[in-house]
Enzyme design. Structure first.
Site, mmCIF file in Angstrom:
data_model
loop_
_atom_site.group_PDB
_atom_site.id
_atom_site.type_symbol
_atom_site.label_atom_id
_atom_site.label_comp_id
_atom_site.label_asym_id
_atom_site.label_seq_id
_atom_site.Cartn_x
_atom_site.Cartn_y
_atom_site.Cartn_z
ATOM 1 N N SER A 29 -18.347 -61.205 -36.403
ATOM 2 C CA SER A 29 -19.175 -60.314 -37.189
ATOM 3 C C SER A 29 -20.550 -60.887 -37.483
ATOM 4 O O SER A 29 -21.449 -60.183 -37.946
ATOM 5 C CB SER A 29 -18.472 -60.003 -38.519
ATOM 6 O OG SER A 29 -18.225 -61.199 -39.259
ATOM 7 N N LYS A 36 -26.424 -64.783 -42.968
ATOM 8 C CA LYS A 36 -25.630 -63.571 -42.766
ATOM 9 C C LYS A 36 -25.574 -62.787 -44.066
ATOM 10 O O LYS A 36 -25.387 -63.370 -45.145
ATOM 11 C CB LYS A 36 -24.221 -63.959 -42.303
ATOM 12 C CG LYS A 36 -23.291 -62.808 -41.969
ATOM 13 C CD LYS A 36 -21.967 -63.359 -41.466
ATOM 14 C CE LYS A 36 -20.971 -62.263 -41.113
ATOM 15 N NZ LYS A 36 -19.698 -62.816 -40.600
ATOM 16 N N SER A 72 -15.476 -65.168 -36.232
ATOM 17 C CA SER A 72 -16.841 -64.640 -36.321
ATOM 18 C C SER A 72 -17.927 -65.703 -36.264
ATOM 19 O O SER A 72 -19.097 -65.374 -36.066
ATOM 20 C CB SER A 72 -16.994 -63.840 -37.625
ATOM 21 O OG SER A 72 -16.155 -62.719 -37.604
#
Length: 581
Positions: free
Chosen positions: A154, A80, A178
């Site tokens: 996210s 990420k 997330s």
């Protein structure tokens, strides 16, 4: 180039087996991933996609590592883009915020030391603020199964990369959910360890006191393999804690909410039905179930964005937002600026902390040696629908996740069937921070129950393999091409002769004797029943498929040889296994 069909699901186990047998190379896997990332370019999975040039250093480095002692040798993983990868810009989903790290985040470095290959940086809701996957200047990440639906945030790109076969595992982060919501929406396991169990040094903070690095995988087993490499104190990380590595252990109690839950979005009714089906499967686990009041968890969830913790986000990102007005995603900036509200005074922070501490006390007393299970999320929407109501839909997405880190719980989100066609449904197991064993054991048992009782379960047959189709031999790839998986080592009953057939290449023949004979080593594999007939049809005479008697007296289909082939063949029964020839 090998002719092995690379499966859509890239599992750690499959890759390791292929590498060990020297049937495929990391370079071939990376090239396939690059091809897949190009094919899926319109899904907005990557911010920095994998390239062969970028990854050549890590591929060359594998030549200096021992496959046998490097637990993640050649395993490709995604990161990420709020987690640092040395020499690759970290953007946190905002190009103007980007910087060039001079070292890896601790968890990334630990993966690389274990032999894993860092593929690139994945898309995310900007500054890890959002649970929907639509708040990025790099485009809205599409759902892995239905492109019109949200992917969850996210950690959107990380989850979709794994679901689309572009990584074996991927790192996300989790402050409000997330690392779990995207798992549910993309049919994955999302493992969120206890706060501090994995170091967060090298991670752009959202709420530093609550942030957690997480992993997306296809199974509990593989999540724990990543955990084994990621876990442990880092002395330079002030949030790092010493928690033991979890194993599988069942809880004494499972808690479910005693009142009906709310579901939302266009698939609310389907989600409600999926939750009821999940409860029925939980009941098949034969563990004690108690129904409890969920209010304390709902109150804790509300604190995250309605209380002063949003000010912690502003404390880290406020100076940048103030000096770059209008640069951020409008919804993200609105959420972050709420942390600067005058109501978030020093007194309000302490008041909220004291209230939360009491909630933690209640939770700790309640959940001793127990797990709680909730839907990971209570619904989903199309990306168009989220754009029409970005705040409301995002808030609903966090109803059953936001309490987790505030109450210092660990969690694992797992698939639990489908709410509708190509619309996965998931549940999450929660436990106290020191009880990660319990969520792992309970979730693993639930997944086993789900597979055993699923109406969609693929019928399979066991196959006894004694020659070139065994692991490490040239025809192992054929087993994988027919969807087979290795189950265990085994031996026949003491009734068999093994001969070496005069073929090119040489092959063993297993002949059952009316008298005498020996016990021969073999392997047991499991193959989809609808592929077994095609597989058997490929076997040349004098070999064929018949019943093989195992040492416990049971019989399963397997490779056998017609008795006439004994003439002119070399008797190699004494060696006991084709692996000894």
């Amino acid at each position: 180039m090998n002719s092995i069909a690379i499966p859509r699901v890239l599992s750690i186990k499959w890759l390791r087996d292929m590498y060990t047998a020297q049937l495929i190379t990391p370079e071939e896997i990376i090239q396939e991933i690059i091809n897949r990332s190009i094919e899926d370019a319109d899904m907005n999975i990557w911010i920095v996609p994998p390239t062969m040039v970028q990854l050549s250093f890590y591929l060359d480095r594998l030549k200096t590592l021992d496959l046998a002692t490097s637990p993640l040798w050649g395993i490709p993983f995604a990161i990420k883009d709020n987690i640092d990868l040395e020499g690759v810009e970290t953007t946190a989903g905002c190009p103007e915020f980007s910087y060039l790290p001079t070292e890896h985040a601790v968890v990334v470095d630990r993966m690389i030391q274990a032999g894993a290959i860092p593929l690139g940086k994945t898309n995310l809701d900007q500054f890890a603020t959002g649970l929907v996957g639509t708040r990025s200047p790099y485009g809205e990440t599409n759902n892995a199964l239905r492109k019109e639906l949200i992917s969850g945030g996210s950690s959107s790109g990380s989850a979709v990369a794994v679901a689309r076969g572009q990584a074996a595992f991927a790192f996300g982060t989790d402050t409000a959910g997330s690392g779990r919501v995207p798992a549910a929406l993309n049919n994955l396991v999302g493992y969120k360890p206890s706060l501090g169990a994995w170091p967060t040094k090298g991670v752009v903070p959202a709420c530093a006191s609550l942030d957690c690095v997480t992993v997306f995988t296809h199974s509990i087993e593989e999540a724990l393999e990543v955990d084994a490499a990621a876990r442990g104190i880092d002395k330079s990380d002030p949030w790092s804690k010493d928690y033991p590595q979890p194993h599988l252990r069942l809880p004494k109690m499972m808690y479910l909410p005693k009142t009906a839950l709310d579901f939302y979005g266009p698939h609310a009714n389907e989600y409600r039905s999926a939750w009821n089906a999940a409860i029925k499967n939980l009941q098949k686990m034969n563990l004690v179930i108690e129904y409890i009041d969920y209010d304390i968890f709902a109150q804790a969830a509300a604190i995250l964005y309605e209380g002063p913790w949003v000010a912690e986000r502003w404390a880290d990102l406020g100076p940048f937002i103030d000096s770059h007005r209008g640069i951020s995603n409008p919804v993200t900036e609105k959420v972050l600026r709420s942390g600067a509200d005058d109501k978030h005074t020093a007194a309000s922070v302490f008041q909220a902390m004291h209230k939360l501490q009491e909630m933690k006390r209640i939770t700790r007393n309640l959940m001793n040696n127990a797990v709680m299970i909730m839907p990971t999320c209570g619904g989903t929407w199309t990306r168009d629908q989220v754009r029409q109501d970005p705040i409301g839909t995002n808030s609903d997405m966090g109803r059953y996740t936001n309490h987790c880190n505030l109450l210092d719980l660990c969690a694992v989100a797992v698939p639990a069937g489908h709410a509708a066609e190509d619309t996965p449904f998931g549940i999450t197991f929660f436990a106290l921070a020191e009880n990660e064993d319990l969520i792992c054991g309970a979730a693993d048992l639930f997944q086993d129950i789900l597979q055993r009782f699923s109406p969609l379960r693929v019928e399979t047959t066991l196959v006894a393999v004694c020659g070139l189709h065994m692991r490490g031999f040239p025809l192992e790839k054929q087993m994988h091409e027919f969807g087979a998986r290795f189950i265990r080592e085994e031996h026949t009953a003491t009734k068999y002769q093994m001969v070496k057939l005069p073929t090119t290449p040489s092959k063993p023949g297993l002949i059952k004797k009316a008298r005498g004979g020996a016990s021969i080593h073999l392997e047991v594999w499991e193959m989809p029943l609808d592929r077994f007939g095609y597989f058997a049809a490929l076997i040349p005479a004098p070999l064929g498929m018949g019943k093989v008697e195992l040492q416990d007296g049971s019989e399963i289909p397997g490779f056998v040889c017609e008795a006439y082939a004994e003439t002119g063949a070399e008797d190699i029964t004494a060696v006991g296994s084709w692996k000894n020839v």
